[in-house]
Design a protein around this motif. Sequence first.
Motif, short mmCIF file in Angstrom:
data_model
loop_
_atom_site.label_atom_id
_atom_site.label_comp_id
_atom_site.label_asym_id
_atom_site.label_seq_id
_atom_site.Cartn_x
_atom_site.Cartn_y
_atom_site.Cartn_z
N ILE A 92 11.37 -11.19 4.13
CA ILE A 92 10.99 -12.52 3.67
C ILE A 92 11.92 -12.86 2.52
N VAL A 93 12.47 -14.06 2.56
CA VAL A 93 13.39 -14.50 1.51
C VAL A 93 12.86 -15.80 0.93
N GLU A 94 12.48 -15.74 -0.33
CA GLU A 94 12.03 -16.92 -1.06
C GLU A 94 12.69 -16.84 -2.43
N ALA A 95 11.92 -16.82 -3.51
CA ALA A 95 12.53 -16.50 -4.80
C ALA A 95 12.76 -15.00 -4.87
N PRO A 96 11.74 -14.17 -4.62
CA PRO A 96 12.06 -12.77 -4.33
C PRO A 96 12.81 -12.70 -3.01
N ASP A 97 13.81 -11.84 -2.92
CA ASP A 97 14.57 -11.79 -1.68
C ASP A 97 14.19 -10.61 -0.80
N HIS A 98 13.02 -10.02 -1.04
CA HIS A 98 12.49 -8.96 -0.20
C HIS A 98 10.98 -8.90 -0.44
N GLY A 99 10.21 -8.68 0.62
CA GLY A 99 8.77 -8.74 0.50
C GLY A 99 8.16 -7.69 -0.39
N HIS A 100 8.83 -6.54 -0.51
CA HIS A 100 8.29 -5.48 -1.35
C HIS A 100 8.90 -5.47 -2.74
N GLN A 101 9.41 -6.62 -3.15
CA GLN A 101 9.54 -6.91 -4.57
C GLN A 101 8.21 -7.48 -5.03
N THR A 102 8.09 -7.68 -6.31
CA THR A 102 6.93 -8.41 -6.81
C THR A 102 7.36 -9.24 -8.00
N THR A 103 6.46 -10.11 -8.41
CA THR A 103 6.74 -11.03 -9.51
C THR A 103 5.62 -10.93 -10.56
N SER A 104 5.93 -11.40 -11.75
CA SER A 104 4.88 -11.52 -12.76
C SER A 104 3.78 -12.45 -12.26
N GLU A 105 4.14 -13.39 -11.43
CA GLU A 105 3.15 -14.27 -10.81
C GLU A 105 2.12 -13.46 -10.03
N ALA A 106 2.57 -12.49 -9.23
CA ALA A 106 1.64 -11.68 -8.44
C ALA A 106 0.70 -10.89 -9.34
N TYR A 107 1.23 -10.31 -10.41
CA TYR A 107 0.37 -9.60 -11.35
C TYR A 107 -0.69 -10.54 -11.95
N SER A 108 -0.27 -11.75 -12.30
CA SER A 108 -1.22 -12.69 -12.90
C SER A 108 -2.30 -13.09 -11.90
N TYR A 109 -1.93 -13.21 -10.63
CA TYR A 109 -2.94 -13.51 -9.62
C TYR A 109 -3.89 -12.34 -9.42
N LEU A 110 -3.40 -11.12 -9.54
CA LEU A 110 -4.28 -9.96 -9.44
C LEU A 110 -5.31 -9.98 -10.57
N ILE A 111 -4.85 -10.29 -11.78
CA ILE A 111 -5.75 -10.35 -12.92
C ILE A 111 -6.82 -11.43 -12.71
N ASN A 128 -10.09 -4.95 -16.07
CA ASN A 128 -9.39 -4.20 -17.11
C ASN A 128 -8.25 -3.38 -16.53
N ASP A 129 -8.49 -2.79 -15.37
CA ASP A 129 -7.45 -1.97 -14.73
C ASP A 129 -6.25 -2.82 -14.33
N SER A 130 -6.51 -4.05 -13.89
CA SER A 130 -5.39 -4.90 -13.47
C SER A 130 -4.50 -5.25 -14.66
N TRP A 131 -5.11 -5.50 -15.82
CA TRP A 131 -4.29 -5.77 -17.01
C TRP A 131 -3.51 -4.52 -17.41
N ALA A 132 -4.16 -3.36 -17.36
CA ALA A 132 -3.47 -2.11 -17.71
C ALA A 132 -2.31 -1.83 -16.76
N LEU A 133 -2.50 -2.13 -15.48
CA LEU A 133 -1.43 -1.96 -14.50
C LEU A 133 -0.25 -2.85 -14.85
N MET A 134 -0.54 -4.11 -15.16
CA MET A 134 0.51 -5.04 -15.55
C MET A 134 1.23 -4.56 -16.80
N GLU A 135 0.47 -4.10 -17.78
CA GLU A 135 1.06 -3.65 -19.04
C GLU A 135 1.96 -2.44 -18.81
#
Length: 685
Positions: A92-111, A128-135
């Motif tokens: 998949i090519v969008e802003a990330p150019d591979h599907g198994h990249q991730t973005t800070s956007e994805a982390y924020s959606y997880l939170i 709490n775990d989702s924030w710790a994962l992001m951190e």
Amino acid sequence: MPIRRGSDIGSPARTRSRKKSRRLWTAGAIALSLPLGLTAAAQGNASSPFGDEPELLQYEEQFLTLYETIKDPANGYFSDEGIPYHSVETLIVEAPDHGHQTTSEAYSYLIWLEAQYGQVTGDWQPFNDSWALMEEWMIPSADEQPSNSFYDPSSPATYAPESTDPADYPAQMDPDVPVGEDPLADELSSTYGTDEIYGMHWLQDVDDTYGYGSACGGTAGDPTFINTFQRGPQESTWETVTHPSCDDFSFGGENGYLDLFTGDASYAQQWRYTNAPDADARAVQAAYWANQWASEQGNAAAVAGTVEKAAQMGDYLRYSMYDKYFKEIGDCVGPSECAAGSGKSSNHQLMSWYYAWGGALDTSAGWAWRIGASYAHFGYQNPMAAYVLSTDEALIPQSPSAGEDWGNSLDRMIEFYTWLQSAEGGIAGGATNSWEGDYGTPPAGTPTFYGMYYDEKPVYHDPPSNRWFGMQAWSMQRLAEYYYVSGDERVGPVLDKWADWVVGEVTIGEGGDFQIPAELEWSGAPDTWDPANPGDNAGLHVEVTAHSQDVGVTGSLANALSFYAAASGDTAAQETASGLLDALLANQDAQGIAVPETRGDYSRFGDEVYIPEGWSGTMPNGDVIEPGSTFSSIRSFYQEDENWPQVEAYLNGGDAPTFEYHRFWAQADIAIALATYTQLFGAEE
């Protein structure tokens, strides 16, 4: 999904427990007069996918079902570390150019997703775990930003001009151009006792597909900070050279990748990171709701530590309010003529497209830099985050001036939406303090907003940054949420007009058939902003040129319309929101909610990537980087992907390939919308 982050050029050359009741969900000062129970549309929905159980109760059940689908390891949304991928599918090519990249956007959606889960179940550990994962994984650690102590706030960065043509790069750095002072650095260092930045980098290669994991003493195969966009607004994803955020010259050319982007007399091994402010603000927004919901449950202590960290993130997020080189705001023309800012004269009080920071890898010869961004896109504004960072005792940051800064930003954002609203109701692009990225002279008659120039498509042009309707849904969800919580009468007319426009462009049929806007075209311009006498923007127009079934944007749109309906009593908006949720739920498969997407843009796999004459290097896997290289030639790993044959057949003259993508952010957006609708319109059991 055309997220993309601005250049960091300018551096001196990385088992649940169910609630027993449902109630009208209230927050803040606004009092709702909507009746409890089902909407007329819901009551009469004979074809509901829920069977006999009332629809609103089923929305919450469907939230939990979709949540469990997302969290099921068999469905492939997360890495072994628990990091959310951009998508389950890898090609998949969008802003990330591979599907198994991730973005800070994805982390924020997880939170945000985990905050909603806590609201429904009372279990706050996943939040709490989702924030710790992001951190742990998305905020660079101390050893990943090692030379911040050398940063000089009186000389934040060396100027380098941007260009609208990638072939104009590397951009020559010019130390003679005056830059302003950074008014935040000392305050933040004093407040937190560290020179490190507490903000997310925007892009990560989770599976180390590119192979940069071993750079800078790292471990091959580990999640790795990477970057792409560096060469101005015309550089699409298809024209980028993906490179490591920490460049020790292990890969690329003689100077790693640095001399593709900036021209300098010599190059030093260095690290550099780019923050996406909308993602950090979304994380703050989610933390606010977590605190509200946990408090309602009598359990605020369960999330207090995480909420405190969210306030800290909001403190550093103020870097997004500043001109790229801390130059004064307004009528800023000419790199040398535009005055260097002092104090907070370089603060445009909006959320820009990025802020960035970097420095030397060698701490024995240390230096560091920081930049803001001169471009403000309406789609990145978050009045909800600005509101809570300026008014909520749990989230006002510790720095002495932070609460006031965010209060000023909230007011300026509300004016920004008003200034950019078209005659039809859609919100236009934004404004810049640096025309074309080099403090150029805008065309005569360009409207201004506090001296910043109207820009129809801020930051990127391929495709234009305000073509994608998703920007409307994302940003207006935040404005509608703010309206619901605050009751601020200044935003009511903007939302009234926007919602009428959007509802008129939505169609909902039978059996999961629906259409929402997909692409927009703009003409004309807003009136120059006069806060004492705003114009009517009769000459600014938007046209919906394409519709789609983008499931993530649909979830966000349903969320926006739900909050607007709850705040305003607009029945049409509420019925449209519930109709869209029903349509989404009719498009479920084993991995979530998805519809077929035909990707005609995949013809661009063969696009040439500009490489200057005489430059040569290699990617970690040995792919050669040289003039004539293409997007796919420096990403040969795609040829091993199970979906590559469909793309290859298309490149050889066949039909455009069709896929059903399961993007993490999209599934989260839908789940959040389901829970939101229940909370806003639910009835006592």
